[in-house]
Design a protein around this motif. Structure first.
Motif, PDB file in Angstrom:
ATOM      1  N   THR A 128       0.841  -1.194   0.000  1.00  0.00           N
ATOM      2  CA  THR A 128       0.000   0.000   0.000  1.00  0.00           C
ATOM      3  C   THR A 128       0.875   1.244   0.000  1.00  0.00           C
ATOM      4  OG1 THR A 128      -0.160   0.073   2.432  1.00  0.00           O
ATOM      5  CG2 THR A 128      -1.868  -1.143   1.250  1.00  0.00           C
ATOM      6  N   VAL A 129       0.394   2.275  -0.660  1.00  0.00           N
ATOM      7  CA  VAL A 129       1.026   3.604  -0.657  1.00  0.00           C
ATOM      8  C   VAL A 129      -0.099   4.602  -0.405  1.00  0.00           C
ATOM      9  CG1 VAL A 129       2.401   5.278  -1.927  1.00  0.00           C
ATOM     10  CG2 VAL A 129       2.750   2.849  -2.336  1.00  0.00           C
ATOM     11  N   LEU A 130      -0.073   5.259   0.738  1.00  0.00           N
ATOM     12  CA  LEU A 130      -1.220   6.054   1.170  1.00  0.00           C
ATOM     13  C   LEU A 130      -0.979   7.557   1.124  1.00  0.00           C
ATOM     14  CD1 LEU A 130      -2.270   3.785   4.175  1.00  0.00           C
ATOM     15  CD2 LEU A 130      -3.004   3.660   1.783  1.00  0.00           C
ATOM     16  N   THR A 131       0.232   7.987   0.726  1.00  0.00           N
ATOM     17  CA  THR A 131       0.520   9.427   0.675  1.00  0.00           C
ATOM     18  C   THR A 131       1.402   9.786  -0.519  1.00  0.00           C
ATOM     19  OG1 THR A 131       2.362   9.076   2.213  1.00  0.00           O
ATOM     20  CG2 THR A 131       0.271   9.788   3.165  1.00  0.00           C
ATOM     21  N   ALA A 132       1.176   9.163  -1.651  1.00  0.00           N
ATOM     22  CA  ALA A 132       2.040   9.402  -2.814  1.00  0.00           C
ATOM     23  C   ALA A 132       1.716  10.725  -3.492  1.00  0.00           C
ATOM     24  CB  ALA A 132       1.891   8.266  -3.815  1.00  0.00           C
ATOM     25  N   ASP A 133       2.744  11.424  -3.944  1.00  0.00           N
ATOM     26  CA  ASP A 133       2.559  12.648  -4.708  1.00  0.00           C
ATOM     27  C   ASP A 133       2.423  12.298  -6.195  1.00  0.00           C
ATOM     28  OD1 ASP A 133       2.263  15.311  -5.172  1.00  0.00           O
ATOM     29  OD2 ASP A 133       4.143  15.925  -4.237  1.00  0.00           O
ATOM     30  N   VAL A 134       2.278  13.316  -7.036  1.00  0.00           N
ATOM     31  CA  VAL A 134       1.938  13.098  -8.443  1.00  0.00           C
ATOM     32  C   VAL A 134       2.997  12.283  -9.176  1.00  0.00           C
ATOM     33  CG1 VAL A 134       1.475  14.225 -10.639  1.00  0.00           C
ATOM     34  CG2 VAL A 134       0.560  15.200  -8.531  1.00  0.00           C
ATOM     35  N   GLY A 135       4.262  12.675  -9.071  1.00  0.00           N
ATOM     36  CA  GLY A 135       5.317  11.969  -9.788  1.00  0.00           C
ATOM     37  C   GLY A 135       5.404  10.500  -9.431  1.00  0.00           C
ATOM     38  N   PRO A 136       5.532  10.164  -8.151  1.00  0.00           N
ATOM     39  CA  PRO A 136       5.560   8.755  -7.772  1.00  0.00           C
ATOM     40  C   PRO A 136       4.310   7.981  -8.160  1.00  0.00           C
ATOM     41  CG  PRO A 136       6.463  10.089  -6.019  1.00  0.00           C
ATOM     42  CD  PRO A 136       5.909  11.046  -7.038  1.00  0.00           C
ATOM     43  N   GLN A 137       3.147   8.629  -8.246  1.00  0.00           N
ATOM     44  CA  GLN A 137       1.938   7.918  -8.667  1.00  0.00           C
ATOM     45  C   GLN A 137       2.123   7.312 -10.057  1.00  0.00           C
ATOM     46  OE1 GLN A 137      -1.739  10.188  -8.240  1.00  0.00           O
ATOM     47  NE2 GLN A 137      -0.848  11.237  -6.486  1.00  0.00           N
ATOM     48  N   GLU A 138       2.744   8.042 -10.955  1.00  0.00           N
ATOM     49  CA  GLU A 138       2.957   7.535 -12.306  1.00  0.00           C
ATOM     50  C   GLU A 138       3.882   6.323 -12.289  1.00  0.00           C
ATOM     51  OE1 GLU A 138       4.450  10.801 -14.507  1.00  0.00           O
ATOM     52  OE2 GLU A 138       2.634  12.021 -14.305  1.00  0.00           O
ATOM     53  N   ILE A 139       4.928   6.398 -11.489  1.00  0.00           N
ATOM     54  CA  ILE A 139       5.871   5.289 -11.385  1.00  0.00           C
ATOM     55  C   ILE A 139       5.220   4.082 -10.727  1.00  0.00           C
ATOM     56  CG2 ILE A 139       8.041   4.564 -10.309  1.00  0.00           C
ATOM     57  CD1 ILE A 139       8.856   7.583 -10.583  1.00  0.00           C
ATOM     58  N   LEU A 140       4.418   4.313  -9.691  1.00  0.00           N
ATOM     59  CA  LEU A 140       3.745   3.225  -8.999  1.00  0.00           C
ATOM     60  C   LEU A 140       2.721   2.550  -9.911  1.00  0.00           C
ATOM     61  CD1 LEU A 140       3.298   5.024  -5.579  1.00  0.00           C
ATOM     62  CD2 LEU A 140       4.792   3.066  -6.010  1.00  0.00           C
ATOM     63  N   ALA A 141       1.993   3.328 -10.706  1.00  0.00           N
ATOM     64  CA  ALA A 141       1.040   2.744 -11.649  1.00  0.00           C
ATOM     65  C   ALA A 141       1.763   1.859 -12.659  1.00  0.00           C
ATOM     66  CB  ALA A 141       0.253   3.846 -12.357  1.00  0.00           C
ATOM     67  N   TRP A 142       2.908   2.300 -13.115  1.00  0.00           N
ATOM     68  CA  TRP A 142       3.721   1.509 -14.036  1.00  0.00           C
ATOM     69  C   TRP A 142       4.221   0.235 -13.354  1.00  0.00           C
ATOM     70  CZ3 TRP A 142       9.134   0.551 -13.796  1.00  0.00           C
ATOM     71  CH2 TRP A 142       9.683  -0.032 -14.949  1.00  0.00           C
ATOM     72  N   SER A 143       4.349   0.262 -12.028  1.00  0.00           N
ATOM     73  CA  SER A 143       4.823  -0.898 -11.269  1.00  0.00           C
ATOM     74  C   SER A 143       3.689  -1.807 -10.794  1.00  0.00           C
ATOM     75  CB  SER A 143       5.636  -0.419 -10.052  1.00  0.00           C
ATOM     76  OG  SER A 143       6.755   0.347 -10.457  1.00  0.00           O
ATOM     77  N   GLY A 144       2.482  -1.567 -11.278  1.00  0.00           N
ATOM     78  CA  GLY A 144       1.382  -2.468 -10.962  1.00  0.00           C
ATOM     79  C   GLY A 144       0.446  -2.012  -9.866  1.00  0.00           C
ATOM     80  N   PHE A 145       0.613  -0.782  -9.377  1.00  0.00           N
ATOM     81  CA  PHE A 145      -0.274  -0.269  -8.333  1.00  0.00           C
ATOM     82  C   PHE A 145      -1.570   0.249  -8.954  1.00  0.00           C
ATOM     83  CE2 PHE A 145       3.597  -0.467  -5.970  1.00  0.00           C
ATOM     84  CZ  PHE A 145       3.247  -0.497  -4.629  1.00  0.00           C
ATOM     85  N   ARG A 146      -2.660   0.097  -8.196  1.00  0.00           N
ATOM     86  CA  ARG A 146      -3.972   0.592  -8.610  1.00  0.00           C
ATOM     87  C   ARG A 146      -4.485   1.606  -7.591  1.00  0.00           C
ATOM     88  NH1 ARG A 146      -7.048  -4.960  -9.034  1.00  0.00           N
ATOM     89  NH2 ARG A 146      -5.410  -5.575  -7.567  1.00  0.00           N
ATOM     90  N   TYR A 147      -5.377   2.475  -8.052  1.00  0.00           N
ATOM     91  CA  TYR A 147      -5.918   3.509  -7.178  1.00  0.00           C
ATOM     92  C   TYR A 147      -7.078   2.975  -6.351  1.00  0.00           C
ATOM     93  CZ  TYR A 147      -3.232   7.146  -9.539  1.00  0.00           C
ATOM     94  OH  TYR A 147      -2.207   7.917 -10.037  1.00  0.00           O
ATOM     95  N   LEU A 148      -7.153   3.425  -5.116  1.00  0.00           N
ATOM     96  CA  LEU A 148      -8.308   3.195  -4.267  1.00  0.00           C
ATOM     97  C   LEU A 148      -9.291   4.345  -4.446  1.00  0.00           C
ATOM     98  CD1 LEU A 148      -6.361   2.120  -1.057  1.00  0.00           C
ATOM     99  CD2 LEU A 148      -7.779   0.613  -2.456  1.00  0.00           C
TER     100      LEU A 148
END
Length: 301
Positions: A128-148
């Motif tokens: 889980t990532v509960l406080t990500a800013d805009v830039g890391p969100q793009e990287i996390l999405a590329w790494s398989g993370f989904r939005y809640l």
């Protein structure tokens, strides 16, 4: 915690571009906590008690590390914190890793991804990532993370006349302990000493509702950010005395609660969207992911 300029994906990094120096990725152990805490104090936020926040979580868990750090020789130049927990989900014991503060010095930012890769290389965890800013969100999405879904209600805390409602609101630890049982009591005990968590119990007619929140800000105003509610129906029925308590006793002008936690929007509240939160799991649905056992309960800022 919201990522700063020196982190991957943040705003333009101050200072001129330098060569890409080498640095080793090392798990953060108890022996490294002091050095990592000093690094985060100097480069991320000097108001957070990092020496406590980087140490073991207040709940019992088998933690392989406290996250990962970048080290150039013996100097810490980057860190990605992590909190681990084991939770019962639908009768199965599941292991969670909550990704916390991520900070890398500007001249080492090309190595930022190596910290994320090291964290995600650990098998058997839901992330889980509960406080990500805009830039890391793009990287996390590329790494398989989904939005809640973070649809939320902003509830004004008004000084409602209490009257004979039969509802009691208490933050007294003894009262909370005595009113709760089962899973609610376990959650309270696990988080009772967490640095950022605040605790209340609502009691009415033989029922109890455990409310965990943290103090936050919305448009620069102090608010109660709800992290957990154990009895949604009682929460809604007791909302007026709860709001009055938070305003008068704690000077919090509003309560911010996501609908995933409280189920429905209360009357006289405003619809908003809370900050983005993400997760990565091969088997869990969004409804099986919550904000407990995380930096939201353990890291005040």
């Amino acid at each position: 915690m919201m990522v700063p300029e020196s982190e991957l994906g943040g705003a333009a990094v101050r200072g001129r571009r330098t060569r890409n120096p080498s640095a080793d990725v090392v798990p953060i152990t108890a022996d490294h906590v002091e050095a990592v805490a000093d690094f985060l104090r100097d480069n991320l936020n000097d108001l957070v008690p990092w020496h406590l926040a980087c140490a073991s979580a207040p709940w019992e868990a088998t933690s392989p590390n406290h996250g990962f750090m970048l080290r150039d020789d013996h100097r810490v130049v980057g860190a990605l914190l992590a909190l681990y927990s084991e939770r019962l989900v639908n009768g199965r014991l599941e292991r969670f890793c909550n990704m916390g503060s991520w900070c890398v010095l500007p001249e080492y930012r090309s190595r930022s991804l190596s910290l994320l890769k090291a964290l995600l290389a650990q098998d058997g965890y839901h992330f889980t990532v509960l406080t990500a800013d805009v830039g890391p969100q793009e990287i996390l999405a590329w790494s398989g993370f989904r939005y809640l879904d973070t649809s939320a209600a902003l509830i004004p805390n008004l000084p409602w006349f209490a009257g004979p409602t039969g509802t009691r609101v208490s933050s007294d630890p003894d009262v909370i302990e005595g009113a709760l049982a089962g899973r609610a009591r376990t959650l309270y005990r696990d988080h009772a000493t967490a640095l950022a968590a605040r605790h209340l119990v609502l009691t009415r007619g033989g029922q109890a509702c455990y409310v965990m929140y943290r103090e936050s800000r919305f448009k620069d105003k102090p608010v109660a950010l709800v992290l957990h509610v154990s009895n949604r129906e009682l929460f809604h029925r007791a909302l007026r005395p709860l709001a009055s308590h938070l305003l008068i006793r704690h000077r919090l002008v509003a309560t911010l609660a996501e609908l995933a936690i409280i189920e429905r929007k209360p009357p006289l509240s405003f619809s908003i969207t809370n900050w983005p939160k993400m997760y990565r799991s091969d088997s869990l649905s969004p409804g099986q992911v919550d904000y407990l056992y995380s930096e939201l309960t353990c890291v005040p800022w």
